[in-house]
Design an enzyme around this catalytic site. Structure first.
Site, PDB file in Angstrom:
ATOM      1  N   SER A 189       0.850  -1.191   0.000  1.00  0.00           N
ATOM      2  CA  SER A 189       0.000   0.000   0.000  1.00  0.00           C
ATOM      3  C   SER A 189       0.883   1.237   0.000  1.00  0.00           C
ATOM      4  O   SER A 189       2.028   1.190   0.483  1.00  0.00           O
ATOM      5  CB  SER A 189      -0.877   0.027   1.261  1.00  0.00           C
ATOM      6  OG  SER A 189      -1.571   1.254   1.357  1.00  0.00           O
ATOM      7  N   TYR A 206      -1.647  -1.047  10.515  1.00  0.00           N
ATOM      8  CA  TYR A 206      -1.852  -1.331   9.088  1.00  0.00           C
ATOM      9  C   TYR A 206      -0.659  -0.823   8.270  1.00  0.00           C
ATOM     10  O   TYR A 206      -0.083  -1.556   7.463  1.00  0.00           O
ATOM     11  CB  TYR A 206      -3.159  -0.696   8.591  1.00  0.00           C
ATOM     12  CG  TYR A 206      -3.375  -0.927   7.112  1.00  0.00           C
ATOM     13  CD1 TYR A 206      -3.818  -2.160   6.641  1.00  0.00           C
ATOM     14  CD2 TYR A 206      -3.112   0.076   6.180  1.00  0.00           C
ATOM     15  CE1 TYR A 206      -3.983  -2.393   5.284  1.00  0.00           C
ATOM     16  CE2 TYR A 206      -3.281  -0.146   4.821  1.00  0.00           C
ATOM     17  CZ  TYR A 206      -3.725  -1.377   4.375  1.00  0.00           C
ATOM     18  OH  TYR A 206      -3.883  -1.609   3.021  1.00  0.00           O
TER      19      TYR A 206
HETATM   20  N1  NAP Z   1      -8.819  -0.649  -1.144  1.00  0.00           N
HETATM   21  C1  NAP Z   1      -7.793   0.136  -0.897  1.00  0.00           C
HETATM   22  O1  NAP Z   1      -7.919   1.376  -0.840  1.00  0.00           O
HETATM   23  C2  NAP Z   1      -6.412  -0.472  -0.707  1.00  0.00           C
HETATM   24  C3  NAP Z   1      -5.310   0.394  -0.771  1.00  0.00           C
HETATM   25  C4  NAP Z   1      -4.042  -0.108  -0.615  1.00  0.00           C
HETATM   26  C5  NAP Z   1      -3.855  -1.453  -0.406  1.00  0.00           C
HETATM   27  N2  NAP Z   1      -4.940  -2.286  -0.333  1.00  0.00           N
HETATM   28  C6  NAP Z   1      -4.668  -3.712  -0.081  1.00  0.00           C
HETATM   29  O2  NAP Z   1      -5.226  -4.464  -1.142  1.00  0.00           O
HETATM   30  C7  NAP Z   1      -5.497  -5.791  -0.695  1.00  0.00           C
HETATM   31  C8  NAP Z   1      -6.901  -6.172  -1.119  1.00  0.00           C
HETATM   32  O3  NAP Z   1      -7.811  -5.323  -0.447  1.00  0.00           O
HETATM   33  P1  NAP Z   1      -9.180  -4.838  -1.079  1.00  0.00           P
HETATM   34  O4  NAP Z   1      -9.146  -3.366  -1.078  1.00  0.00           O
HETATM   35  O5  NAP Z   1      -9.457  -5.557  -2.327  1.00  0.00           O
HETATM   36  O6  NAP Z   1     -10.160  -5.268   0.104  1.00  0.00           O
HETATM   37  P2  NAP Z   1     -11.543  -6.071   0.121  1.00  0.00           P
HETATM   38  O7  NAP Z   1     -12.412  -5.652  -1.008  1.00  0.00           O
HETATM   39  O8  NAP Z   1     -12.043  -5.906   1.523  1.00  0.00           O
HETATM   40  O9  NAP Z   1     -11.096  -7.595  -0.101  1.00  0.00           O
HETATM   41  C9  NAP Z   1     -10.310  -8.245   0.861  1.00  0.00           C
HETATM   42  C10 NAP Z   1     -10.114  -9.710   0.480  1.00  0.00           C
HETATM   43  O10 NAP Z   1      -9.269 -10.317   1.485  1.00  0.00           O
HETATM   44  C11 NAP Z   1      -9.888 -11.518   1.940  1.00  0.00           C
HETATM   45  N3  NAP Z   1      -9.577 -11.744   3.350  1.00  0.00           N
HETATM   46  C12 NAP Z   1      -9.698 -10.869   4.371  1.00  0.00           C
HETATM   47  N4  NAP Z   1      -9.381 -11.467   5.537  1.00  0.00           N
HETATM   48  C13 NAP Z   1      -9.058 -12.753   5.227  1.00  0.00           C
HETATM   49  C14 NAP Z   1      -8.686 -13.883   6.004  1.00  0.00           C
HETATM   50  N5  NAP Z   1      -8.616 -13.842   7.351  1.00  0.00           N
HETATM   51  N6  NAP Z   1      -8.423 -15.050   5.365  1.00  0.00           N
HETATM   52  C15 NAP Z   1      -8.533 -15.141   4.030  1.00  0.00           C
HETATM   53  N7  NAP Z   1      -8.898 -14.103   3.244  1.00  0.00           N
HETATM   54  C16 NAP Z   1      -9.160 -12.930   3.838  1.00  0.00           C
HETATM   55  C17 NAP Z   1     -11.388 -11.285   1.741  1.00  0.00           C
HETATM   56  O11 NAP Z   1     -12.051 -12.533   1.548  1.00  0.00           O
HETATM   57  P3  NAP Z   1     -13.072 -13.255   2.579  1.00  0.00           P
HETATM   58  O12 NAP Z   1     -13.799 -12.190   3.336  1.00  0.00           O
HETATM   59  O13 NAP Z   1     -13.923 -14.103   1.680  1.00  0.00           O
HETATM   60  O14 NAP Z   1     -12.172 -14.089   3.441  1.00  0.00           O
HETATM   61  C18 NAP Z   1     -11.419 -10.479   0.449  1.00  0.00           C
HETATM   62  O15 NAP Z   1     -11.415 -11.341  -0.656  1.00  0.00           O
HETATM   63  C19 NAP Z   1      -5.283  -5.779   0.813  1.00  0.00           C
HETATM   64  O16 NAP Z   1      -4.019  -6.336   1.120  1.00  0.00           O
HETATM   65  C20 NAP Z   1      -5.301  -4.291   1.169  1.00  0.00           C
HETATM   66  O17 NAP Z   1      -4.550  -4.030   2.327  1.00  0.00           O
HETATM   67  C21 NAP Z   1      -6.206  -1.829  -0.485  1.00  0.00           C
END
Ligand code: NAP
Length: 258
Positions: free
Chosen positions: A137, A149
């Site tokens: 991130s 985080y």
């Molecule tokens: N969105 C942003 O602004 C942003 C910015 C920078 C970085 N990121 C990073 O991008 C990555 C993806 O995030 P996203 O934004 O796509 O979030 P999201 O839409 O909330 O998706 C998160 C995914 O992680 C899975 N997950 C969460 N906890 C888990 C666990 N205990 N075991 C297995 N799977 C788990 C969830 O699946 P289930 O609930 O089905 O388990 C879901 O598929 C993350 O690493 C996040 O830190 C996001």
């Protein structure tokens, strides 16, 4: 020729779903890892039907050591690409946050990335090719935004850069993707109010996926999708750390998020 295999953690929503759809279109077979079995099965059915590929569903809660070990076993059998994407943030102050949630965050955002990468590399090295994509991130590059985080994502960036040097010219590469704010379920799940974030700071999943995979194809170790975030992170490297902390505190408050 058998299709190459990509294992993606967290494909049931957001960025992980974006990477799954893109790799499926590119002809990869997929292994999908997350907790929500219904969403995993729905996505697998969609991707098999649309692309004629094989999709394995591997339900796992990455906060659980036994589940991480199952996923590691699958990686030991060999994949061409590992995308360590699953991760989450939380709201509230560090000193009042549920200690179990903070530990779970470390387990998913850090321990899982370390253990799954460790499991994936030996067969990749034996084959002389492979790719590990770690979703970090912008928060891991700029100090002062939240506590646990940001620290977990700084670990991912540092781990990736060190490992990339170690892998050298083995044919196996490792990359950290550092997105800014992306429209996904992330902030709603974390309970973070994003109303104050201006439109121009938001990225969409398909753009992040396309830009990061283009960077990876060019061999970039750290990919920062979006011009606004390239400017922000370059500026962040050029000014003193104390000023970065002051600015991030002003912009994102630096509070109420862990
Ligand atoms: N969105 C942003 O602004 C942003 C910015 C920078 C970085 N990121 C990073 O991008 C990555 C993806 O995030 P996203 O934004 O796509 O979030 P999201 O839409 O909330 O998706 C998160 C995914 O992680 C899975 N997950 C969460 N906890 C888990 C666990 N205990 N075991 C297995 N799977 C788990 C969830 O699946 P289930 O609930 O089905 O388990 C879901 O598929 C993350 O690493 C996040 O830190 C996001």
């Amino acid at each position: 020729m058998p299709r190459p295999v990509v294992l993606i953690t967290g494909p049931t929503a957001g960025l992980g779903a974006g990477y799954a759809r893109r790799y499926a279109r590119d002809g990869y077979n997929l292994v999908l890892v997350a907790r929500n079995v219904e969403r995993l099965e729905d996505l697998a059915a969609e991707l098999r039907a649309a692309n004629g590929i094989d999709v394995e569903v591997l339900p796992a809660d990455l906060t659980e050591a036994a589940d991480r070990a199952n996923v590691a076993d699958r990686l030991t059998a060999g994949v061409q690409v590992l995308v360590n994407n699953a991760g989450f943030g939380t709201s509230g102050e560090f000193w009042t946050a549920d200690a179990a949630v903070l530990q779970a965050q470390l387990d998913v955002n850090v321990t899982s990335v370390m253990q799954l990468t460790r499991a994936a590399l030996p067969p990749m090295l034996a084959a002389g090719s492979g790719t590990v994509v770690n979703i970090a991130s912008v928060a891991g590059l700029l100090s002062g935004r939240g506590s646990t985080y940001s620290a977990s994502k700084a670990w991912v960036v540092s781990f990736t850069e060190g490992l990339a040097n170690g892998l050298g010219d083995t044919g196996v590469t490792v990359h950290a993707v550092c997105p800014g704010f992306v429209h996904t379920e992330f902030h709603q799940r974390a309970g973070i109010d994003m109303k104050s974030i201006p439109n121009f700071m938001w990225l969409n999943v398909d753009d992040v996926v396309a830009e990061s995979l283009a960077d990876i194809a060019k061999g970039k170790v750290v990919s920062i999708p979006g011009l606004q975030y390239k400017v922000l992170t370059t500026g962040g490297r050029l000014v003193p750390r104390g000023l970065v902390r002051t600015l991030t505190k002003g912009f994102g408050r630096g509070r109420d998020r862990t």
